[in-house]
Design a protein around this motif. Structure first.
Motif: not given
Length: 122
Positions: A1-27
Motif C-alpha cells: 500500500m502507498g503512502p497515506s493522504l496525510a503523508h502525500r500532502i505533507r510531502t507536497e507542502a514540503h516540496a512547495v516550501w523548498l521551491a519557495v526558497r529557490d531563487p529561480r521561483t518567480p515572485l
C-alpha cells in the motif's frame, strides 16, 4: 500500500516550501507557495482537525488546490526536482524525542489554561 493522504500532502507542502526558497521561483509563485506551505505546516486550520470528517476535508481540498496552482506558476522540471528532494527527506526517521517535547509543551499549556480558567471562576 502507498503512502497515506496525510503523508502525500505533507510531502507536497514540503516540496512547495523548498521551491519557495529557490531563487529561480518567480515572485507570484513564491507568494502562493508561502501561503500553501504556511497553511499546510501550521497547527491552525480553518476547520480544526479534531472535528470528525470536516477537520480533514479542508486539508484534503485546500492544500492540493494550492499545490496545483503553485505547480502552474513554476517550470515543471523545477518542481519535480523539489518534489523528489521532499520525498527523500520524508523518508527520514521521525524524531520521537521531538514529538515527546512538543506533546509535553502542549500538555503543559493545556494544564496552565485549564488552571487559569478554573481559578478565575472560583
Amino acid at each position: 500500500m502507498g503512502p497515506s493522504l496525510a503523508h502525500r500532502i505533507r510531502t507536497e507542502a514540503h516540496a512547495v516550501w523548498l521551491a519557495v526558497r529557490d531563487p529561480r521561483t518567480p515572485l507570484a509563485a513564491k507568494l502562493v507557495g508561502l501561503f500553501v506551505a504556511a497553511y499546510a505546516l501550521s497547527p491552525i486550520d480553518l476547520i480544526p482537525d479534531f472535528i470528525p470528517v470536516l477537520g480533514l476535508v479542508d486539508d484534503a481540498i485546500l492544500i492540493p488546490l494550492g499545490v496545483w496552482l503553485f505547480e502552474r506558476l513554476i517550470p515543471a522540471d523545477q518542481f519535480a526536482e523539489h518534489r523528489a528532494r521532499a520525498a527523500e527527506e520524508t523518508k527520514r526517521p521521525v524524531s520521537w524525542g521531538g514529538v515527546l517535547i512538543v506533546l509535553t509543551i502542549w500538555g503543559l499549556a493545556a494544564i496552565l489554561i485549564w488552571t487559569a480558567l478554573t481559578t478565575a471562576y472560583d
